[in-house]
Design a protein around this motif. Structure first.
Motif, PDB file in Angstrom:
ATOM      1  N   GLY A  89       0.668  -1.141   0.036  1.00 28.05           N
ATOM      2  CA  GLY A  89       0.206  -0.401   0.308  1.00 28.05           C
ATOM      3  C   GLY A  89       0.519   1.341  -0.107  1.00 28.05           C
ATOM      4  N   PRO A  90       1.614   1.528   0.781  1.00 27.76           N
ATOM      5  CA  PRO A  90       2.453   2.678   0.489  1.00 27.76           C
ATOM      6  C   PRO A  90       3.370   2.958  -0.724  1.00 27.76           C
ATOM      7  CG  PRO A  90       2.898   1.731   3.148  1.00 27.76           C
ATOM      8  CD  PRO A  90       1.953   0.411   2.401  1.00 27.76           C
ATOM      9  N   LEU A  91       4.022   2.080  -1.244  1.00 28.68           N
ATOM     10  CA  LEU A  91       4.606   2.015  -2.343  1.00 28.68           C
ATOM     11  C   LEU A  91       3.371   2.403  -3.661  1.00 28.68           C
ATOM     12  CD1 LEU A  91       6.790  -1.580  -2.330  1.00 28.68           C
ATOM     13  CD2 LEU A  91       7.044   1.295  -2.451  1.00 28.68           C
ATOM     14  N   ALA A  92       2.272   1.590  -3.161  1.00 29.43           N
ATOM     15  CA  ALA A  92       1.159   2.140  -4.331  1.00 29.43           C
ATOM     16  C   ALA A  92       1.061   4.157  -4.179  1.00 29.43           C
ATOM     17  CB  ALA A  92      -0.327   1.540  -4.149  1.00 29.43           C
ATOM     18  N   VAL A  93       0.578   4.345  -2.511  1.00 30.25           N
ATOM     19  CA  VAL A  93       0.326   5.526  -2.787  1.00 30.25           C
ATOM     20  C   VAL A  93       1.411   6.499  -2.463  1.00 30.25           C
ATOM     21  CG1 VAL A  93      -1.880   5.100  -2.121  1.00 30.25           C
ATOM     22  CG2 VAL A  93      -0.157   5.376  -0.759  1.00 30.25           C
ATOM     23  N   ASN A  94       2.545   6.037  -2.511  1.00 28.90           N
ATOM     24  CA  ASN A  94       3.893   6.605  -3.001  1.00 28.90           C
ATOM     25  C   ASN A  94       3.728   7.371  -1.269  1.00 28.90           C
ATOM     26  OD1 ASN A  94       5.912   7.922  -3.798  1.00 28.90           O
ATOM     27  ND2 ASN A  94       5.221   9.619  -4.540  1.00 28.90           N
ATOM     28  N   VAL A  95       4.116   7.254  -0.825  1.00 27.40           N
ATOM     29  CA  VAL A  95       4.156   6.964   0.775  1.00 27.40           C
ATOM     30  C   VAL A  95       5.097   6.042   1.599  1.00 27.40           C
ATOM     31  CG1 VAL A  95       2.417   8.234   1.163  1.00 27.40           C
ATOM     32  CG2 VAL A  95       2.108   5.838   2.079  1.00 27.40           C
ATOM     33  N   MET A  96       5.806   5.315   1.128  1.00 24.91           N
ATOM     34  CA  MET A  96       7.160   4.866   1.521  1.00 24.91           C
ATOM     35  C   MET A  96       8.396   4.985   2.109  1.00 24.91           C
ATOM     36  SD  MET A  96       7.468   1.027   2.644  1.00 24.91           S
ATOM     37  CE  MET A  96       7.609  -0.035   2.056  1.00 24.91           C
ATOM     38  N   ALA A  97       9.034   4.644   2.794  1.00 22.56           N
ATOM     39  CA  ALA A  97      10.331   5.239   3.003  1.00 22.56           C
ATOM     40  C   ALA A  97      11.189   4.582   2.050  1.00 22.56           C
ATOM     41  CB  ALA A  97      11.301   4.928   4.377  1.00 22.56           C
ATOM     42  N   PRO A  98      12.505   5.013   1.499  1.00 16.58           N
ATOM     43  CA  PRO A  98      12.820   6.323   2.124  1.00 16.58           C
ATOM     44  C   PRO A  98      12.287   7.764   1.711  1.00 16.58           C
ATOM     45  CG  PRO A  98      14.585   5.317   0.533  1.00 16.58           C
ATOM     46  CD  PRO A  98      13.678   4.365   0.585  1.00 16.58           C
ATOM     47  N   ASP A  99      11.128   7.322   0.406  1.00 16.13           N
ATOM     48  CA  ASP A  99      11.164   8.440  -0.156  1.00 16.13           C
ATOM     49  C   ASP A  99       9.921   9.694   0.366  1.00 16.13           C
ATOM     50  OD1 ASP A  99      12.424   7.367  -2.659  1.00 16.13           O
ATOM     51  OD2 ASP A  99      10.479   6.151  -3.492  1.00 16.13           O
ATOM     52  N   GLU A 100       9.043   8.868   1.256  1.00 13.34           N
ATOM     53  CA  GLU A 100       8.868   9.848   2.089  1.00 13.34           C
ATOM     54  C   GLU A 100       9.943  10.765   2.773  1.00 13.34           C
ATOM     55  OE1 GLU A 100       7.091  11.658   4.892  1.00 13.34           O
ATOM     56  OE2 GLU A 100       7.801   9.508   6.192  1.00 13.34           O
ATOM     57  N   GLY A 101      10.500  10.039   4.061  1.00 11.22           N
ATOM     58  CA  GLY A 101      11.221  11.056   4.458  1.00 11.22           C
ATOM     59  C   GLY A 101      12.155  11.541   3.757  1.00 11.22           C
ATOM     60  N   ASN A 102      12.759  11.268   2.511  1.00 17.71           N
ATOM     61  CA  ASN A 102      13.321  12.316   1.404  1.00 17.71           C
ATOM     62  C   ASN A 102      12.066  13.360   0.830  1.00 17.71           C
ATOM     63  OD1 ASN A 102      15.502  10.531   1.705  1.00 17.71           O
ATOM     64  ND2 ASN A 102      15.350   9.765   0.032  1.00 17.71           N
ATOM     65  N   ALA A 152      17.243   6.990  -2.690  1.00 18.29           N
ATOM     66  CA  ALA A 152      18.093   6.536  -2.146  1.00 18.29           C
ATOM     67  C   ALA A 152      18.158   7.499  -0.701  1.00 18.29           C
ATOM     68  CB  ALA A 152      18.381   5.406  -2.268  1.00 18.29           C
ATOM     69  N   PHE A 153      18.988   6.919   0.709  1.00 18.00           N
ATOM     70  CA  PHE A 153      19.627   7.893   1.568  1.00 18.00           C
ATOM     71  C   PHE A 153      20.511   7.301   1.963  1.00 18.00           C
ATOM     72  CE2 PHE A 153      19.826   9.673   5.905  1.00 18.00           C
ATOM     73  CZ  PHE A 153      19.885  11.401   5.755  1.00 18.00           C
ATOM     74  N   LEU A 154      21.479   7.631   1.778  1.00 15.28           N
ATOM     75  CA  LEU A 154      23.190   7.064   1.819  1.00 15.28           C
ATOM     76  C   LEU A 154      23.508   7.598   3.119  1.00 15.28           C
ATOM     77  CD1 LEU A 154      22.264   7.254  -1.002  1.00 15.28           C
ATOM     78  CD2 LEU A 154      24.736   5.993  -1.403  1.00 15.28           C
ATOM     79  N   MET A 155      23.388   7.256   4.416  1.00  8.03           N
ATOM     80  CA  MET A 155      24.291   7.788   5.533  1.00  8.03           C
ATOM     81  C   MET A 155      24.502   6.233   6.258  1.00  8.03           C
ATOM     82  SD  MET A 155      22.818   9.457   9.145  1.00  8.03           S
ATOM     83  CE  MET A 155      22.278   7.691  10.241  1.00  8.03           C
ATOM     84  N   THR A 156      24.050   5.239   6.881  1.00  6.75           N
ATOM     85  CA  THR A 156      24.373   4.119   7.068  1.00  6.75           C
ATOM     86  C   THR A 156      25.507   3.625   6.055  1.00  6.75           C
ATOM     87  OG1 THR A 156      22.477   3.137   8.179  1.00  6.75           O
ATOM     88  CG2 THR A 156      24.189   1.656   8.396  1.00  6.75           C
ATOM     89  N   GLU A 157      26.821   2.742   7.493  1.00  3.73           N
ATOM     90  CA  GLU A 157      27.993   2.994   6.805  1.00  3.73           C
ATOM     91  C   GLU A 157      28.288   1.321   8.229  1.00  3.73           C
ATOM     92  OE1 GLU A 157      30.283   6.651   6.383  1.00  3.73           O
ATOM     93  OE2 GLU A 157      30.439   5.718   8.415  1.00  3.73           O
ATOM     94  N   PRO A 158      29.498   0.614   6.611  1.00  2.02           N
ATOM     95  CA  PRO A 158      29.587  -0.693   7.250  1.00  2.02           C
ATOM     96  C   PRO A 158      30.973  -0.873   8.066  1.00  2.02           C
ATOM     97  CG  PRO A 158      30.707  -0.663   5.280  1.00  2.02           C
ATOM     98  CD  PRO A 158      29.687   0.194   5.569  1.00  2.02           C
ATOM     99  N   ASP A 159      32.101  -1.308   8.489  1.00  7.07           N
ATOM    100  CA  ASP A 159      33.233  -1.745   9.726  1.00  7.07           C
ATOM    101  C   ASP A 159      33.659  -0.253  10.700  1.00  7.07           C
ATOM    102  OD1 ASP A 159      33.762  -3.495   7.557  1.00  7.07           O
ATOM    103  OD2 ASP A 159      34.082  -2.273   6.176  1.00  7.07           O
ATOM    104  N   GLY A 160      32.051  -0.299  11.541  1.00  9.65           N
ATOM    105  CA  GLY A 160      32.694   0.841  12.321  1.00  9.65           C
ATOM    106  C   GLY A 160      32.193   2.278  11.863  1.00  9.65           C
TER     107      GLY A 160
END
Length: 383
Positions: free
Chosen positions: A82-95, A123-131
């Motif tokens: 549903g959120p995809l169908a009406v365009n309220v899905m993360a990460p788009d909604e937050g962006n 997309a929202f590119l924040m989270t990182e690997p390796d500490g």
């Protein structure tokens, strides 16, 4: 307060999800690392014909209140699609929310307009690997260094939702005086998807990627907002986006509860319907309690945001309480359905997986509790 116009839109969203979107749940294009973009666009064309794409955004680009957003997103979440169908899905909604608050007029035209129209993904590119940056954004290792009228970005990111197939990304990197956000069209040869992770959830197109950023050159006009203000903008985005997760997954938990209730009324064992056995009936009663408490928590935190307050503490409290309450609901629903609950004959199995992941996304419960305890210490320690 919810306006009459939004109340009517909520009714229409609810009908659209039940009548049009739910049948798509068994579509073979729905699976793997999330539904295909073809499936999403097919649903959105039907939503667009009804004027239901991004129903939380007004024609002038502003957003309805957070309380009204809650009503709309809870209705949208009645199906994982549903959120995809009406365009309220993360990460788009937050962006969308962040770009409306911070982006320049040209950035809104290029990035925000097609996103709100539901014709692109982001997309929202924040989270990182390796500490690197995760629950603690201050650990960010991705760097952005000035080079004339450009910036050069290097680093790695992980769990980047929807990057595979996104039209653009908001890249967050450590800059000389803090952190800065950059808007980057995708695909870009300097942004390489190393792999798409196999995760417990499966509701977001493109899945969650591990990404390498190597010698990415961006011009000064691709800076989102002000240089070195990335952590502040992350907070602008975070509290509302954290709460919209609660809204969407509330709808999913309500769907699971409705399915389990219907099953318990029809299914008989030991001479009577399952719901007449206290072990089952009491689980459904507890579901009702958890759903109502979660709904009230969402609406309370949304009302705080509507005052103009940051809502950081309130959204943290809501995120912990709601994610854990909804997981209890989903877990009970699986138990009530028995073997059917662990099969994919109903959407309950997916609801369980999605809501389990929700307890980690946008900060695990433990981090929020730590933050709340730190605040309590500060408020109660003598100067």
């Amino acid at each position: 307060m919810i306006s009459a116009k939004v109340t009517e839109t909520v009714r229409r969203v609810d009908a659209f999800i039940r009548e049009t979107v739910i049948p798509y749940e068994t579509d073979p294009r729905n699976g793997g690392h999330g539904p295909t973009d073809e499936l999403v666009q097919e649903m959105r064309e039907k939503a667009r014909a009804l004027g239901l794409v991004a129903p939380h955004v007004r024609p002038d680009g502003s957003h309805v209140s957070h309380v009204e957003t809650a009503a709309l997103l809870k209705a949208s979440g009645y199906s994982p699609l549903g959120p995809l169908a009406v365009n309220v899905m993360a990460p788009d909604e937050g962006n969308m929310y962040l770009l409306h608050k911070v982006a320049t007029a040209e950035q809104k035209r290029h990035f925000l307009k097609p996103l709100v129209e539901g014709r692109t993904r982001s997309a929202f590119l924040m989270t990182e690997p390796d500490g690197g940056a995760g629950a603690d954004p201050g650990m960010m290792k991705t760097t952005a260094r000035p080079d004339g009228n450009h910036w050069v970005i290097d680093g790695r990111k992980t769990f980047i939702t929807g990057a595979d197939g996104a039209a653009f990304g908001i890249v967050m990197a450590k800059s000389p005086g803090g952190a800065t956000m950059f808007l980057v069209d995708l695909p870009n040869p300097a942004i390489r998807i190393e792999r798409v992770l196999d995760t417990i959830d499966s509701s977001m197109p493109g899945g969650h990627s591990v990404i390498a950023i190597e010698n990415l050159r961006v011009s000064a006009d691709q800076v989102l907002g002000e240089i070195d203000q990335g952590f502040r903008y992350a907070q602008v985005r975070l509290a509302p986006a954290r709460l919209t997760h609660c809204m969407r997954w509330w709808g999913t938990a309500k769907r699971a509860h409705d399915i389990a209730t219907g099953y318990a009324v029809k299914r008989h064992a030991f001479g009577k319907p399952l719901i007449d056995h206290e072990g089952v009936g009491f689980m459904l009663a507890d579901n009702e309690i958890d759903l109502k408490q979660a709904e009230l928590m969402i609406d309370w935190a949304a009302a705080v945001l509507d005052t103009g307050a940051p809502g950081t503490t309130e959204s943290s409290m809501a995120k912990v309480a709601v994610s854990e309450a909804l997981f209890r609901v989903a877990d009970r629903c699986v138990q009530i359905l028995g073997g059917t609950g662990v099969s994919r004959d109903t959407v309950v199995e997916q609801a369980f997986r999605e809501i389990r992941a929700f307890r980690i996304y946008d900060g695990p419960s433990e981090v929020h509790r730590w933050s709340l305890a730190k605040r309590l210490k500060k408020l109660n320690t003598p100067a």
